[in-house]
Design an enzyme around this catalytic site. Sequence first.
Site, PDB file in Angstrom:
ATOM      1  N   SER A 202      34.120 -26.395  26.500  1.00  0.00           N
ATOM      2  CA  SER A 202      35.602 -26.432  26.510  1.00  0.00           C
ATOM      3  C   SER A 202      36.103 -26.005  24.946  1.00  0.00           C
ATOM      4  CB  SER A 202      36.174 -27.652  26.738  1.00  0.00           C
ATOM      5  OG  SER A 202      37.692 -27.240  27.152  1.00  0.00           O
ATOM      6  N   ASP A 269      31.084 -20.967  51.629  1.00  0.00           N
ATOM      7  CA  ASP A 269      29.722 -21.930  51.399  1.00  0.00           C
ATOM      8  C   ASP A 269      28.700 -20.887  51.669  1.00  0.00           C
ATOM      9  OD1 ASP A 269      27.378 -23.618  51.507  1.00  0.00           O
ATOM     10  OD2 ASP A 269      28.634 -25.351  52.323  1.00  0.00           O
ATOM     11  N   ASP A 272      26.462 -17.565  50.265  1.00  0.00           N
ATOM     12  CA  ASP A 272      25.032 -17.294  49.352  1.00  0.00           C
ATOM     13  C   ASP A 272      23.915 -17.527  50.246  1.00  0.00           C
ATOM     14  OD1 ASP A 272      25.221 -20.100  50.001  1.00  0.00           O
ATOM     15  OD2 ASP A 272      26.253 -20.728  48.060  1.00  0.00           O
ATOM     16  N   ASP A 276      25.384 -25.597  52.306  1.00  0.00           N
ATOM     17  CA  ASP A 276      24.997 -26.814  51.703  1.00  0.00           C
ATOM     18  C   ASP A 276      26.364 -27.442  51.033  1.00  0.00           C
ATOM     19  OD1 ASP A 276      25.450 -24.961  49.817  1.00  0.00           O
ATOM     20  OD2 ASP A 276      23.609 -24.892  48.949  1.00  0.00           O
ATOM     21  N   VAL A 278      28.317 -26.185  48.722  1.00  0.00           N
ATOM     22  CA  VAL A 278      28.497 -25.444  47.507  1.00  0.00           C
ATOM     23  C   VAL A 278      28.804 -23.931  47.479  1.00  0.00           C
ATOM     24  CG1 VAL A 278      27.403 -24.985  45.330  1.00  0.00           C
ATOM     25  CG2 VAL A 278      27.131 -27.338  46.412  1.00  0.00           C
ATOM     26  N   ASP A 451      35.353 -23.614  37.714  1.00  0.00           N
ATOM     27  CA  ASP A 451      36.173 -24.147  36.759  1.00  0.00           C
ATOM     28  C   ASP A 451      37.563 -24.160  37.013  1.00  0.00           C
ATOM     29  OD1 ASP A 451      37.384 -24.749  34.317  1.00  0.00           O
ATOM     30  OD2 ASP A 451      35.620 -24.345  33.207  1.00  0.00           O
ATOM     31  N   HIS A 497      34.866 -27.960  35.495  1.00  0.00           N
ATOM     32  CA  HIS A 497      35.265 -27.779  34.041  1.00  0.00           C
ATOM     33  C   HIS A 497      34.363 -28.657  33.280  1.00  0.00           C
ATOM     34  CE1 HIS A 497      36.968 -26.652  30.432  1.00  0.00           C
ATOM     35  NE2 HIS A 497      37.241 -27.526  29.897  1.00  0.00           N
TER      36      HIS A 497
HETATM   37 CA   LIG Z   1      26.322 -22.614  49.765  1.00  0.00          CA
END
Ligand SMILES: [Ca+2]
Length: 580
Positions: A202, A269, A272, A276, A278, A451, A497
């Site tokens: 940062s 999600d 990708d 999961d 994320v 972030d 962040h």
């Molecule tokens: Ca994913």
Amino acid sequence: MLSLPRLVVSALSGAVVAVQALSLSDVCTTAYASAAVPAADFLPGITIDASSVITSLVTNSTNSNDWYISEYISYCNVTIAYSHNGIADDLVHVSFWVPEPDKFENRYVTTGGSGLSINAGAVSNPTGIIVGAVSGYTDGGFGTFDSSWDEVFLLANDTINWQSVYMMGYQAHWELATLGKEFTKNFFNVSEKVYSYYQACSEGGREGWSQLQRFADLFDGATIGAPALRYGQQQVNHLTAAVTEQTLGYYPPTCELEKIVNLTIAFCDPLDGKTDGVVSRSDLCKLQFDVNSIIGETYYCAASSGSSFTPGKRQVGGGSTTPEQNGTITAQAAELAQTLWDGLHDSNGKRTYIYYQPGADFGDADTTYNSETGEWEASITGLGGQWVAQFLQLKQVDNLSTLDNVTYDTLKEWMIYGMQKYGDSLQTTAPDVSAFANGGGKVIHVHGEQDPSIPAASSIRYYESVRNVMFPNATFNASTESMDDFYRLFLVPGGAHCGVNTDQPDGGWPATTLQTIIEWVENGVAPTTLNNTGTAAPSLCKWPLRPLWSNNGTSFDCVYDQASWDSWMYDFDAYTTPVY
Ligand SMILES: [Ca+2]
Ligand SMILES: *[C@@H]1O[C@H](CO)[C@@H](O)[C@H](O)[C@H]1NC(C)=O
Ligand SMILES: *[C@@H]1O[C@H](CO)[C@@H](O)[C@H](O)[C@H]1NC(C)=O
Ligand SMILES: *[C@@H]1O[C@H](CO)[C@@H](O)[C@H](O)[C@H]1NC(C)=O
Ligand SMILES: *[C@@H]1O[C@H](CO)[C@@H](O)[C@H](O)[C@H]1NC(C)=O
Ligand SMILES: *[C@@H]1O[C@H](CO)[C@@H](O)[C@H](O)[C@H]1NC(C)=O
Ligand SMILES: *[C@@H]1O[C@H](CO)[C@@H](O)[C@H](O)[C@H]1NC(C)=O
Ligand SMILES: *[C@@H]1O[C@H](CO)[C@@H](O)[C@H](O)[C@H]1NC(C)=O
Ligand SMILES: *[C@@H]1O[C@H](CO)[C@@H](O)[C@H](O)[C@H]1NC(C)=O
Ligand SMILES: *[C@@H]1O[C@H](CO)[C@@H](O)[C@H](O)[C@H]1NC(C)=O
Ligand SMILES: *[C@@H]1O[C@H](CO)[C@@H](O)[C@H](O)[C@H]1NC(C)=O
Ligand SMILES: *[C@@H]1O[C@H](CO)[C@@H](O)[C@H](O)[C@H]1NC(C)=O
Ligand SMILES: *[C@@H]1O[C@H](CO)[C@@H](O)[C@H](O)[C@H]1NC(C)=O
């Protein structure tokens, strides 16, 4: 190699009769530490006060931070004071944590600050002790180690304490590390090179780049997270969300924004290749998610009481008391989200700045509930409001009182004003770091892809500016190879962040980055991927490669994707001069 061994060998009658290890308590004395302080005039313009030394032995302490794996550590905390010649009442304190003699590995590490602080104190510094380094931080001359820069920035309304600006900008860190390396040599009797490193995130990341851009030999390696580069733009950009709400005339309930984040994550999600929790590919999210598709979805949040705001510290997320909220996502909220994701444009439609990636928390956009009127109102974020009121308008206040009459064009004017006013101190975008690179320096740069406080695209822009300025004639692949020699950038899937994202915890955070840069500097082992604590991203891909799962989430690859790369590139056509 050390000039003297870490063991004291006593010889008697020509024969070694005793081998006794020096303990930390043997050396953690005022007398021993004072003798290791560099000469009073070691640095031009500075007088070091060896009689100021204070030592304290800290045993078996622990702290935690996403940047390292916590351990119980023991160290000697040595503080030293110095002053700049010719400045009345000038006093700078530096603190060097010295590891146990048998754990010292011939290294020095500097850590930096966050928000408006020049150090993160006892939270960051253990990272150096863990790798056998003397670990240093500074108070910048701002009073005490707990003082933040804004406390001393103005001498009076309209009068800047410019010394504090340059200390914060870059000078304090150069002094700290230059002293720290010499102190380390003296303390451990090292006659050869002490390897020196930097790690911070940062504002601390900006401080790190401020050194690499100016001082080729100060650090052998740096691990830098989410740096607050392009400072003039970055700080004002914290107001973009509130001004967008004001311009569009819509102040969303906080729950509505939270629901948009949740539904964005849910849609993006799987893009990708693995569901999961994320969003490892926020670029595909940006290209494919249509926020209008969620208009009409219901949201509900229970009533909550808020937390308090600490001036000078970075705040993400709302802090206000909110009532029970039960509603459906409106077309206005969808328009607001899309306008934010598109980034700040001036009234002529010219790009002025960039925003956080879709899926990131909408912290800056959080509104405040007015219990008297029952209405949601714009809230001025701490860093954005303080930056304009104190650092641009030069008033001893810590917030703007209103956003009345503030437009997209006002934000642009503030960005340009700050960039120019602090161009040589805080902007920190100098793209030619060839002196650092040619001197053998290495940098690992990481940024959480989700972030909500410093856009991930900001780091990519800086990386690409360095590439374009240093290797203008090389092909894309050739310039990537040249960049790989000294500068490697890794995005953290789902990362927030400077740490793990509570919305996407399995994205994790790289916790052994300092060890990795040490391997690169001392043993020539350059990282092709970066180890990560997250189960969703076992290793991090090196830019410009992007993570992609295949075979129903069983194989992981780092791939090149032109459309994705393009989605990270922005033409800042609101400016007549280059903004790197
Ligand atoms: Ca994913
Ligand atoms: C350090 O403290 C922890 C927690 O109190 C304790 O478990 C551990 O035994 C201590 N280690 C030493 C070397 O004293
Ligand atoms: C180190 O010592 C200084 C000076 O006594 C003190 O201000 C500071 O809090 C100490 N830091 C830690 C982490 O013990
Ligand atoms: C460094 O050298 C001095 C003088 O020889 C000695 O007293 C001291 O113990 C040495 N320190 C270490 C850490 O080896
Ligand atoms: C968003 O998701 C989080 C995590 O699942 C959940 O705790 C929260 O209640 C959700 N928010 C809304 C508004 O649905
Ligand atoms: C939200 O409001 C709707 C419509 O008024 C109602 O049916 C629903 O039960 C409410 N939900 C909660 C959790 O209060
Ligand atoms: C700044 O002031 C505005 C307007 O009074 C207020 O809405 C906002 O909450 C304040 N922000 C902080 C961080 O105090
Ligand atoms: C400094 O400026 C602020 C904002 O205009 C004002 O409230 C304050 O009274 C001024 N302080 C002094 C000492 O004049
Ligand atoms: C906003 O502009 C109007 C019209 O020019 C002016 O009357 C008002 O004082 C301005 N408000 C602020 C806070 O500057
Ligand atoms: C790039 O090519 C131009 C035109 O041939 C040349 O003038 C310039 O020196 C080259 N730059 C570098 C860094 O090699
Ligand atoms: C550039 O590198 C990528 C990834 O290694 C490779 O797939 C591609 O073929 C290379 N392009 C050229 C023009 O060599
Ligand atoms: C990264 O992970 C690999 C595989 O687990 C391990 O061998 C290596 O030591 C790790 N590197 C660092 C710097 O932790
Ligand atoms: C893909 O993986 C998920 C989760 O492991 C599993 O439930 C699903 O059956 C798999 N689909 C196929 C086509 O194998």
